[in-house]
Design a protein around this motif. Sequence first.
Motif, PDB file in Angstrom:
ATOM      1  N   GLY A  30     101.450  21.809  34.041  1.00  0.00           N
ATOM      2  CA  GLY A  30     100.707  23.157  33.672  1.00  0.00           C
ATOM      3  C   GLY A  30     101.377  23.514  32.305  1.00  0.00           C
ATOM      4  O   GLY A  30     100.124  24.349  32.109  1.00  0.00           O
ATOM      5  N   PRO A  33      99.438  20.531  29.977  1.00  0.00           N
ATOM      6  CA  PRO A  33      98.593  19.143  30.571  1.00  0.00           C
ATOM      7  C   PRO A  33      98.107  18.302  29.598  1.00  0.00           C
ATOM      8  O   PRO A  33      98.367  18.588  27.924  1.00  0.00           O
ATOM      9  N   PRO A 100      97.912  29.904  36.476  1.00  0.00           N
ATOM     10  CA  PRO A 100      97.233  28.842  37.653  1.00  0.00           C
ATOM     11  C   PRO A 100      96.242  29.929  38.012  1.00  0.00           C
ATOM     12  O   PRO A 100      95.874  30.982  38.255  1.00  0.00           O
ATOM     13  N   ILE A 121      95.331  25.115  37.183  1.00  0.00           N
ATOM     14  CA  ILE A 121      96.295  24.796  37.168  1.00  0.00           C
ATOM     15  C   ILE A 121      96.876  24.369  39.027  1.00  0.00           C
ATOM     16  O   ILE A 121      96.440  26.207  38.984  1.00  0.00           O
ATOM     17  N   ALA A 126      98.562  19.909  36.170  1.00  0.00           N
ATOM     18  CA  ALA A 126      97.034  20.330  36.065  1.00  0.00           C
ATOM     19  C   ALA A 126      96.125  19.606  36.867  1.00  0.00           C
ATOM     20  O   ALA A 126      96.394  18.283  37.361  1.00  0.00           O
TER      21      ALA A 126
END
Length: 129
Positions: A30, A33, A100, A121, A126
Amino acid sequence: MDRRSLIVAAPALWLGGCQDGVEVQVSGPGEAPLFRFRRTSPFGEPNIVFPGTLVISEEGQRIWAVRTARAFDQAPTVVRYGEVPAGAQLWGPQATPLAPGVIYEVKVSGRGFLGVARFRIENGRAVTL
């Protein structure tokens, strides 16, 4: 369709047909990516040839992007978020951490190609939507 509509529509259809599709895959951690891309058209090389752009956006706002002004000797097929590939330049703000759960869009485009994918995320990774 009347004749006037056909005159307007025909060039648009022809121009739209010149664009090759590009499959965009998103994976990796995350924090950074990886964006992988390849042509989906049976014509031409399987990878794309810049000059082109790669843009990451959130709700239509560009949050990170790179672009090139010349063709690469070796066309990249993978770009990591936040890392500007050799021969490319940052086009806008520096990369900031991705949050996220937020839905992001990645678009890669250039001479005769276009590819788009959405991702977010989840659990530190990802995930393509």
